[in-house]
Design a protein around this motif. Structure first.
Motif, PDB file in Angstrom:
ATOM      1  N   ARG A  88     -26.299 -34.705 -22.779  1.00 57.76           N
ATOM      2  CA  ARG A  88     -25.170 -34.522 -23.709  1.00 57.76           C
ATOM      3  C   ARG A  88     -25.268 -35.482 -24.890  1.00 57.76           C
ATOM      4  O   ARG A  88     -24.877 -35.168 -25.994  1.00 57.76           O
ATOM      5  CB  ARG A  88     -23.839 -34.807 -22.988  1.00 57.76           C
ATOM      6  N   ALA A  89     -25.743 -36.695 -24.616  1.00 55.23           N
ATOM      7  CA  ALA A  89     -25.668 -37.770 -25.614  1.00 55.23           C
ATOM      8  C   ALA A  89     -26.993 -38.058 -26.311  1.00 55.23           C
ATOM      9  O   ALA A  89     -27.030 -38.830 -27.269  1.00 55.23           O
ATOM     10  CB  ALA A  89     -25.149 -39.041 -24.950  1.00 55.23           C
ATOM     11  N   VAL A  90     -28.081 -37.461 -25.813  1.00 53.04           N
ATOM     12  CA  VAL A  90     -29.408 -37.785 -26.353  1.00 53.04           C
ATOM     13  C   VAL A  90     -30.193 -36.486 -26.597  1.00 53.04           C
ATOM     14  O   VAL A  90     -30.315 -35.656 -25.698  1.00 53.04           O
ATOM     15  CB  VAL A  90     -30.177 -38.716 -25.377  1.00 53.04           C
ATOM     16  N   SER A  91     -30.712 -36.349 -27.815  1.00 51.11           N
ATOM     17  CA  SER A  91     -31.431 -35.123 -28.187  1.00 51.11           C
ATOM     18  C   SER A  91     -32.862 -35.124 -27.655  1.00 51.11           C
ATOM     19  O   SER A  91     -33.358 -36.159 -27.187  1.00 51.11           O
ATOM     20  CB  SER A  91     -31.495 -35.033 -29.721  1.00 51.11           C
ATOM     21  N   ARG A  92     -33.510 -34.005 -27.765  1.00 56.17           N
ATOM     22  CA  ARG A  92     -34.904 -33.886 -27.327  1.00 56.17           C
ATOM     23  C   ARG A  92     -35.799 -34.908 -28.035  1.00 56.17           C
ATOM     24  O   ARG A  92     -36.626 -35.561 -27.389  1.00 56.17           O
ATOM     25  CB  ARG A  92     -35.402 -32.462 -27.625  1.00 56.17           C
ATOM     26  N   GLU A  93     -35.622 -35.071 -29.364  1.00 58.49           N
ATOM     27  CA  GLU A  93     -36.478 -35.999 -30.128  1.00 58.49           C
ATOM     28  C   GLU A  93     -36.332 -37.426 -29.602  1.00 58.49           C
ATOM     29  O   GLU A  93     -37.314 -38.143 -29.412  1.00 58.49           O
ATOM     30  CB  GLU A  93     -36.126 -35.966 -31.624  1.00 58.49           C
ATOM     31  N   TRP A  94     -35.089 -37.825 -29.373  1.00 55.34           N
ATOM     32  CA  TRP A  94     -34.845 -39.179 -28.839  1.00 55.34           C
ATOM     33  C   TRP A  94     -35.448 -39.313 -27.452  1.00 55.34           C
ATOM     34  O   TRP A  94     -36.053 -40.327 -27.114  1.00 55.34           O
ATOM     35  CB  TRP A  94     -33.335 -39.443 -28.750  1.00 55.34           C
ATOM     36  N   MET A  95     -35.242 -38.281 -26.628  1.00 52.17           N
ATOM     37  CA  MET A  95     -35.713 -38.319 -25.244  1.00 52.17           C
ATOM     38  C   MET A  95     -37.235 -38.525 -25.233  1.00 52.17           C
ATOM     39  O   MET A  95     -37.756 -39.316 -24.446  1.00 52.17           O
ATOM     40  CB  MET A  95     -35.337 -36.988 -24.582  1.00 52.17           C
ATOM     41  N   GLU A  96     -37.939 -37.812 -26.113  1.00 51.11           N
ATOM     42  CA  GLU A  96     -39.402 -37.911 -26.170  1.00 51.11           C
ATOM     43  C   GLU A  96     -39.825 -39.315 -26.600  1.00 51.11           C
ATOM     44  O   GLU A  96     -40.726 -39.920 -26.006  1.00 51.11           O
ATOM     45  CB  GLU A  96     -39.963 -36.872 -27.154  1.00 51.11           C
TER      46      GLU A  96
END
Ligand SMILES: [Zn+2]
Length: 471
Positions: free
Chosen positions: A223-231
């Motif tokens: 919910r709080a973290v996008s795919r780009e951040w997650m990567e």
């Protein structure tokens, strides 16, 4: 300063390799267990130059590992247990009250609350905590002069209590998938992923020589973290061999948001993005699809279940049988701290399945390892699986392991009459955490005869703060 003195701790029973052995002893020095001495004679041989401490009618067990804590939520205990006339009450209404608290805690107060939470953990036999920390900024969202001020206060609290800690600073960016964060979330927000990682790197540097504090990363949730951040976060942590913790599938609403945005539930999304790895810990894992269980079995992350919190928040039941039958490791956390009792967390994993299935000894029934006793399946959840999650060498009493152990009073009403054959079941399924007498972390006794040497200050300051906070 490490205690280099050699101490032999004698006890009536010691848990070694999953079995209680009688009349054994531990030779401890420099914060480690040098040797497990199984025979009285052997203990005599190692006596020279060692101080012998006869602990009496006690059992020694490894310290419990609590993989998921939000220390500040300890101060919400007892304050959300009512319903406003006619209104619904669930996780999301609880979160409104939690955000109100989150938006008032100042650094000094953070330290007072965290110290109380860690002291209560130590009293309950927890020697290592994973602190999922997201109160980063001032209530108006601006950074403190020292951007890691709040994290440093939490670490200071852990140091004062003497508990081992893995600090997991949280990355938080959006209010929900693709939605800007709300004003009530501005204390948690990092402006961009580079700034977040710089702050984690500063903490890693700060504690690089500290034997009691480690640092990991924690993208808050899908919910709080996008795919780009997650990567970016996943790759960065992998380079540094750091643990990654994330909330996942706690609430059906989160699963629905993920379905809507990505066409798949959260764990499947993490897997599709290529970020999910075996050094990740997925906190909760309450609502899982069959495909997600397959992914877990294939990739091998740890599930961090928090049963006392999940029952308090009405999250749902952990699908423990599905996880155990596929050998997916479950670790445990006290999360919101409604209760701090690691043995209660353990037993609920089994008891919830008994209530759901109207059967007894459910998890051993599906255990691929063929274990016979429920306690044998549950025990690793609070110990070695927790160590796996936090990348710690603890979780068991063994030669060369960290000297993190707990002294149980065998004369306590909940343990009287236990034999070496029954004791593990007694501890896991029936013992009150009040049977914890002493707690040793890195060779230092932080709880002695149920007392901590700073407890009057810890409890006094907390009591004053709670009076100020009101109901
Ligand atoms: Zn949590």
């Amino acid at each position: 300063m490490k205690n280099e003195e050699k101490i032999i701790y004698r006890a009536a029973m010691i848990l070694v390799d999953g079995q209680f052995v009688r009349d054994a002893a531990l030779l401890v020095s420099g914060g480690r267990i040098e040797r497990v001495l199984r025979e009285k004679i052997a203990a005599h041989r190692f006596n020279t130059g060692s101080r012998v401490v006869d602990l009496g009618s006690v059992a020694l067990i490894p310290g419990q590992i609590n993989v998921h804590s939000h220390a500040f939520q300890r101060s919400l205990r007892g304050k959300t247990e009512y319903r406003e006339g006619g209104q619904a009450d669930d996780f999301w209404t609880w979160r409104v009250a939690m955000y109100e608290l989150a938006n008032r805690v100042e650094p000094d107060e953070m330290e007072i609350i965290a110290r109380l939470a860690f002291w209560e953990m130590a009293r309950a036999g927890i020697t290592h905590v994973g602190e999922f920390h997201y109160l980063h900024h001032r209530p108006d969202g601006t950074a403190y002069g020292e951007p890691n001020e709040m994290a440093l206060r939490v670490a200071k609290a852990a140091r004062e209590v003497g508990i081992r800690m893995t600090l997991l600073p949280v990355a938080y960016h959006t209010g929900d998938i693709g939605k800007a964060a709300g004003s009530e979330q501005r204390r948690f927000i990092s402006p961009d992923v580079e700034t977040y990682l710089e702050r984690v790197a500063a903490l890693e540097e700060e504690f690089s020589t500290d034997e009691l504090v480690d640092v990991g990363v924690a993208p808050h949730s899908i919910r709080a973290v996008s795919r780009e951040w997650m990567e970016a976060i996943g790759a960065w942590a992998q380079k540094r061999s750091m643990p990654v913790h994330i909330h996942v599938c706690e609430q059906r609403r989160e699963v629905e948001s993920s379905q809507k945005a990505y066409g798949v539930p959260p764990i499947e999304a993490l897997h599709d993005w290529g970020v999910l790895k075996d050094f990740w810990t997925l906190i909760h894992g309450t609502h899982l699809s069959k495909r997600e269980v397959d992914i877990l079995a294939e990739v091998g992350p740890t599930i961090g279940a928090c049963p006392t919190t999940e029952r308090n928040l009405g999250d749902g039941f952990l699908p423990a049988s599905d996880l155990v039958s596929r050998a997916i490791p479950i670790a445990l956390g006290s999360d919101s701290h409604t209760v701090i009792d690691p043995f209660e967390e353990m037993r609920l994993v089994e008891y919830h399945e008994r209530l759901r299935r109207e059967e007894r000894n459910v998890l051993v029934g599906v255990d691929p390892g063929g274990r016979r006793q429920s306690a044998d399946v549950l025990w690793p959840m609070g110990t070695t699986h927790g160590a796996r999650s936090l990348q710690s060498a603890g979780g068991e009493i063994r030669d060369g392991g960290p000297a993190d152990f707990v002294v149980l009073d065998l004369e306590h009403p909940s343990l009287v009459g236990a034999t070496e054959q029954s004791l593990l079941s007694d501890v896991v399924l029936s013992m009150s955490a009040g049977a914890v007498r002493d707690v040793i972390v890195a060779g230092e006794a932080i709880i002695v005869e149920r007392h901590h040497d700073k407890e009057l200050e810890i409890t006094g300051e907390y009591r004053e703060l709670m009076a100020r906070y009101g109901s």
